[in-house]
Enzyme design. Structure first.
Site, PDB file in Angstrom:
ATOM      1  N   TYR A 197      47.180 -50.914  -0.357  1.00 26.13           N
ATOM      2  CA  TYR A 197      47.531 -50.707   1.047  1.00 26.13           C
ATOM      3  C   TYR A 197      46.450 -51.287   1.958  1.00 26.13           C
ATOM      4  CZ  TYR A 197      50.369 -46.961  -1.105  1.00 26.13           C
ATOM      5  OH  TYR A 197      51.219 -46.231  -1.879  1.00 26.13           O
ATOM      6  N   HIS A 205      52.664 -48.732   4.438  1.00 20.39           N
ATOM      7  CA  HIS A 205      53.348 -48.959   3.170  1.00 20.39           C
ATOM      8  C   HIS A 205      52.477 -49.865   2.310  1.00 20.39           C
ATOM      9  CE1 HIS A 205      57.126 -47.059   4.190  1.00 20.39           C
ATOM     10  NE2 HIS A 205      57.165 -47.724   5.334  1.00 20.39           N
ATOM     11  N   LYS A 236      57.492 -55.747  -1.460  1.00 24.67           N
ATOM     12  CA  LYS A 236      56.075 -55.851  -1.759  1.00 24.67           C
ATOM     13  C   LYS A 236      55.840 -57.118  -2.583  1.00 24.67           C
ATOM     14  CE  LYS A 236      56.069 -50.814  -2.232  1.00 24.67           C
ATOM     15  NZ  LYS A 236      56.161 -50.592  -0.814  1.00 24.67           N
TER      16      LYS A 236
END
Length: 258
Positions: A197, A205, A236
């Site tokens: 993060y 997130h 991601k």
């Protein structure tokens, strides 16, 4: 110095002040593993990689909890001491709350022909509303493990045993990411070793899913495709981390629709 406690293969933090310091000052998040019914509570479990980093940087020390058969008779007394300590602390907190609203309480009592003085009414309300029992108590986070537990504590050299719970590669990757200013948590639920993060996970997130792989070992094309798809599906970047010539190297897997 922050106190870490090793028990049954887990590294735990029992003091809420230590946990706050770890999170605010050292970007160590941990995972709440205690519970009082439906409410999460201390202790906090930290990753082996986090523990080793803290010890190597002189931020924390570690002790091992030893429970012997002779300790079993202390458990009841231990529970009772927790309950008594929490009752005292909660009563102090509740008293402050009542003192801040006593004028309104007294005014309401007068409407019901109760003209006792404020102190008497406050004490009555305090006794009625500050009862703590074993069914509603929470872990008393204002206490430290050393002061309340009947168990024996022994200083342990975690460096001598950390490879039983992690690997040199994972520790190196974690340390490298941490040194770059990232917050890092466990990444098993997303198929990796770590989630990374840009800020505290409460507000951000994860941007990377990091999986540690040994550079000399092969990885199949199907695995690479699966990692890329997974990263894209959860918004991601999937990152493969390895050690090459003593340095941590990263490869990002991107999924591009043709």
């Amino acid at each position: 110095m922050i106190n870490l406690f090793f028990s049954n293969g887990l590294v735990l933090v029992y003091d809420v002040k230590d946990w706050i310091t770890l999170r605010r000052s050292h970007r160590i998040i941990g995972d709440i593993v205690g519970t009082t019914g439906r409410i999460p509570s201390l202790p906090i479990r930290i990753l082996p990689e986090e523990a080793l980093l803290l010890i190597e940087k002189g931020i924390a020390t570690m002790k091992s909890i030893h429970i012997e058969k002779s300790d079993s008779g202390h458990f009841k007394k231990f529970d009772e001491s927790l309950l008594a300590a929490q009752a005292i602390e909660y009563k102090k907190t509740r008293k402050k709350q009542l003192e801040s609203m006593i004028d309104k309480i007294v005014e309401g009592r007068k409407k019901n022909d109760d003209f006792r003085d404020a102190e008497e009414i406050l004490n009555e309300e305090l006794e009625k509303s500050s009862n703590v029992t074993s069914s509603n108590m929470l872990w008393p986070i204002w206490l430290t493990l050393q002061t309340v537990l009947p168990f024996k504590l022994k200083t342990v050299n975690y460096k001598d045993m950390y490879l039983n719970y992690t690997s040199e590669l994972k520790c190196a990757v974690f340390s490298d990411l941490w040194s770059k200013g990232y917050y890092i948590t466990e990444g098993v639920k997303f198929g990796g070793d770590f989630l990374v993060y840009c800020g505290d996970p409460i507000c951000y997130h994860a941007i990377f899913i990091v999986k540690c792989i040994v550079a000399t070992e092969s990885i199949s094309p199907n695995e690479i495709v699966a990692h890329g798809r997974l990263g894209t599906s959860v918004r991601k970047r999937f990152v493969l981390a390895s050690m090459v010539d003593g340095a941590v190297c990263y490869v990002t897997v991107n999924w591009i629709d043709a």
